[in-house]
Design an enzyme around this catalytic site. Sequence first.
Site, PDB file in Angstrom:
ATOM      1  N   HIS A  79       0.794  -1.419   0.102  1.00  0.00           N
ATOM      2  CA  HIS A  79      -0.367   0.443  -0.472  1.00  0.00           C
ATOM      3  C   HIS A  79       1.117   1.617  -0.303  1.00  0.00           C
ATOM      4  CE1 HIS A  79       0.976  -0.519   4.666  1.00  0.00           C
ATOM      5  NE2 HIS A  79       0.414   0.833   5.054  1.00  0.00           N
ATOM      6  N   ASP A  80       2.001   1.388   0.570  1.00  0.00           N
ATOM      7  CA  ASP A  80       2.772   2.770   1.088  1.00  0.00           C
ATOM      8  C   ASP A  80       4.040   2.398  -0.190  1.00  0.00           C
ATOM      9  OD1 ASP A  80       1.499   4.340   1.581  1.00  0.00           O
ATOM     10  OD2 ASP A  80       1.863   3.608   4.085  1.00  0.00           O
ATOM     11  N   LYS A  83       6.081   5.382  -1.016  1.00  0.00           N
ATOM     12  CA  LYS A  83       6.858   6.047  -0.097  1.00  0.00           C
ATOM     13  C   LYS A  83       8.345   6.109  -0.158  1.00  0.00           C
ATOM     14  CE  LYS A  83       4.259   6.238   3.801  1.00  0.00           C
ATOM     15  NZ  LYS A  83       4.229   5.779   5.483  1.00  0.00           N
ATOM     16  N   HIS A 108       2.575   9.749  -2.565  1.00  0.00           N
ATOM     17  CA  HIS A 108       3.104   8.985  -2.813  1.00  0.00           C
ATOM     18  C   HIS A 108       1.839   7.431  -3.310  1.00  0.00           C
ATOM     19  CE1 HIS A 108       1.132   8.422   1.353  1.00  0.00           C
ATOM     20  NE2 HIS A 108       0.601   7.279   1.210  1.00  0.00           N
ATOM     21  N   HIS A 134      -6.141   4.137  -0.542  1.00  0.00           N
ATOM     22  CA  HIS A 134      -6.297   3.688   0.681  1.00  0.00           C
ATOM     23  C   HIS A 134      -6.070   4.814   1.905  1.00  0.00           C
ATOM     24  CE1 HIS A 134      -1.953   4.194   0.652  1.00  0.00           C
ATOM     25  NE2 HIS A 134      -1.734   3.699   1.943  1.00  0.00           N
ATOM     26  N   HIS A 135      -5.842   6.175   1.086  1.00  0.00           N
ATOM     27  CA  HIS A 135      -5.721   7.495   1.901  1.00  0.00           C
ATOM     28  C   HIS A 135      -6.501   8.527   1.602  1.00  0.00           C
ATOM     29  CE1 HIS A 135      -2.601   7.368   4.110  1.00  0.00           C
ATOM     30  NE2 HIS A 135      -1.708   7.249   2.745  1.00  0.00           N
ATOM     31  N   ASP A 163      -4.341  -0.007   8.661  1.00  0.00           N
ATOM     32  CA  ASP A 163      -3.138   0.859   8.985  1.00  0.00           C
ATOM     33  C   ASP A 163      -2.562   1.641   9.596  1.00  0.00           C
ATOM     34  OD1 ASP A 163      -0.646   1.658   8.131  1.00  0.00           O
ATOM     35  OD2 ASP A 163      -1.742   3.101   6.681  1.00  0.00           O
TER      36      ASP A 163
END
Length: 241
Positions: A79-80, A83, A108, A134-135, A163
């Site tokens: 998911h990240d 970054k 990101h 997801h954000h 998360d």
Amino acid sequence: MERMVLDFGRMYQERNEALQEVARAHHDALLRLSRAAEYRDDDTGVHIVRIGYLAWALALRLGQRRPYAALLRKAAPMHDIGKIGVPDGVLKKPGSFTPEERAVMNQHPAIGAEILGRSRIPLFQLAAEVALSHHERWDGTGYPSRLAGEAIPLSGRIVAVVDFFDALTMDRCYRPAFSDARAIEMLRAERGAAFDPRVVDCFLDNIADMIELRDSVTRNRLDFEDLTQDVPLRIVPRDAH
């Protein structure tokens, strides 16, 4: 003719095995890249493994079918991955971001989706969906697309909750871990604002099992290679289809 049919069948099987091996190698490479991104914010890397298992368990508790939950278990840890493109001066900054730093940080999800996307393989399509969504926030004030409510993919809504909780309860380079009780309060406060109320309620209704699952992953030192199989943990998700 029979010989030709047998040869064709063997060639077809070898082709499928080769494609599966390529997909496994691609998945392994992307998970390693995800871990490289995570190491910049968590020197154990176990957070992304816990996210995979927590997303899997929560999806099952929400009534999703096992194949979807298993796919999400492998996709959620990426998911990240975006970054990897965020400078340390922003990623590791304690306190609030300036508007310019916030704009950099908010890139990101799109970076992650670009890394993961452009694939016809379902796993990477789902991983790109998670990375990009997801954000987003239930109330429509998230990023990058300001999606609201059920316009946000379910995968993103699930990963956002697990998360948030897991990240709060672990030490970060810029703050110590919050207690489970405090993290529960903070999650409940964002119900209907940042997070899907149904997903939050399901997570909190099963909070004891979720905490035990989180702790089991850490205690058993599971690594991202374990995400490809149903590792026998004490918690067995209920109501699975």
